[in-house]
Design an enzyme around this catalytic site. Structure first.
Site, short mmCIF file in Angstrom:
data_model
loop_
_atom_site.label_atom_id
_atom_site.label_comp_id
_atom_site.label_asym_id
_atom_site.label_seq_id
_atom_site.Cartn_x
_atom_site.Cartn_y
_atom_site.Cartn_z
N LYS A 109 0.88 -1.17 0.00
CA LYS A 109 0.00 0.00 0.00
C LYS A 109 0.91 1.22 0.00
O LYS A 109 1.64 1.47 0.95
CB LYS A 109 -0.91 0.02 1.23
CG LYS A 109 -1.87 1.20 1.18
CD LYS A 109 -2.35 1.59 2.55
CE LYS A 109 -3.03 2.96 2.46
NZ LYS A 109 -3.34 3.51 3.80
N GLY A 170 -7.16 9.94 9.74
CA GLY A 170 -7.42 10.06 11.15
C GLY A 170 -8.37 11.17 11.55
O GLY A 170 -8.60 11.40 12.74
N GLY A 202 -10.06 8.62 6.88
CA GLY A 202 -11.06 9.58 7.30
C GLY A 202 -12.33 9.02 7.89
O GLY A 202 -13.19 9.77 8.36
N ASN A 223 -8.46 2.62 10.19
CA ASN A 223 -7.70 2.27 11.39
C ASN A 223 -8.21 3.05 12.60
O ASN A 223 -8.74 2.49 13.54
CB ASN A 223 -6.21 2.53 11.15
CG ASN A 223 -5.33 2.12 12.32
OD1 ASN A 223 -4.13 2.36 12.30
ND2 ASN A 223 -5.86 1.51 13.35
#
Length: 278
Positions: A109, A170, A202, A223
């Site tokens: 990634k 985040g 996001g 995450n």
């Protein structure tokens, strides 16, 4: 999973939820959340979690805490701010995972960030790194902005998947520009309906995931939305159901939006009851 599985490079998965491994209080909580999410792919930051796990404070690295028989590792180049650094991190991840005989060595990634304040992607650096890594045989899943033109260029450069941001990393703001995400999906799938588009970054809660999937994305990577929740295990469960519900809703086809109401029990075409004779 009720909705069909999908292919991503050399892999095929049933779960369309990709979960990160950062920001958890400890490995036990992380593994509880991963299991609750139903994910099959977990992302690992090569620079932060593998090469320098908490500055050496942990007794074992993140890879030691993950079950290689349960999860496919997706190494990422988080924390890289130049194409050169990202390419170097990708090469190191491949070397490391090949040594562990892990299938995650085949892909990466890719993140090339523009600055530390916004963590927005550097479009030029991302394109340069994608071109280079594709030539070196990597399956590149590239994090990018919600710019449809850049998304097209990254696909043309050979990216296995383009991963537009819903909003800054985040931030928990969800999908800020659904129209652009929809255009990206339309552009990239126009002559290649199976091309995978994954919304990345996001996401704050389950409804954000559902919206991303209802737009037609093939998956969601997140995450902080789980790791930062007051009850991360419950949130992981919620995210799991959200991605499934959103996918099914997209496949079902929503009704068109209208300015005025439409009666649920229409009167047109209804046969009037026979008149009473007494």
């Amino acid at each position: 999973m009720t909705a069909s599985s999908f292919k991503l490079g050399p892999f095929e998965f049933k779960s369309r939820l990709f979960v990160g491994t950062g920001k958890y209080s400890d490995f036990e909580v992380m593994n509880e959340c991963l299991a609750a999410s139903g994910c099959q792919v977990v992302t690992v930051a090569v620079r932060r979690d593998v090469l320098r796990p908490e500055g050496g404070k942990r007794d074992k690295s993140l890879l030691d805490a993950l079950d290689p028989h349960r999860y496919t590792i997706l190494p990422n180049t988080a924390g890289c701010f130049t194409a050169e650094d990202a390419i170097r991190a990708a090469r190191l991840s491949r070397e490391l995972l090949e040594g562990l005989d892990n299938p995650g060595a085949q892909w990466v990634k890719l993140e090339v960030l523009a600055d530390k304040r916004t963590l927005l992607p550097d479009p030029v650096g991302s394109l340069q790194a994608t071109e280079k890594l594709v030539k070196e045989g990597f399956c590149v899943l590239v994090y990018t902005s919600d710019d449809p033109i850049m998304a097209k260029r990254l696909k043309e450069a050979g990216a296995t998947s383009v991963m537009p941001a819903g909003s800054p990393i985040g931030s928990g703001q969800g999908v800020l520009n659904p129209n652009n995400i929809r255009i990206i999906i339309e552009y990239l799938k126009e002559n290649d309906p199976d091309y995978p588009v994954i919304v990345d970054a996001g996401v704050g809660t389950a409804s954000d995931v559902t919206i991303a999937m209802e737009l037609g994305s093939d998956g969601v990577l997140l995450n902080t939305g789980i790791a930062g929740a007051a009850d991360p295990v419950r949130m992981a469960h919620a995210m799991r159901h959200a991605v499934e519900a959103g996918r099914l809703a997209f496949m079902a086809g929503r009704i068109p939006k209208k300015l005025y109401a439409t009666a649920s029990s229409p009167t047109e075409g209804v046969i009037a009851p026979a008149a009473r004779t007494h």
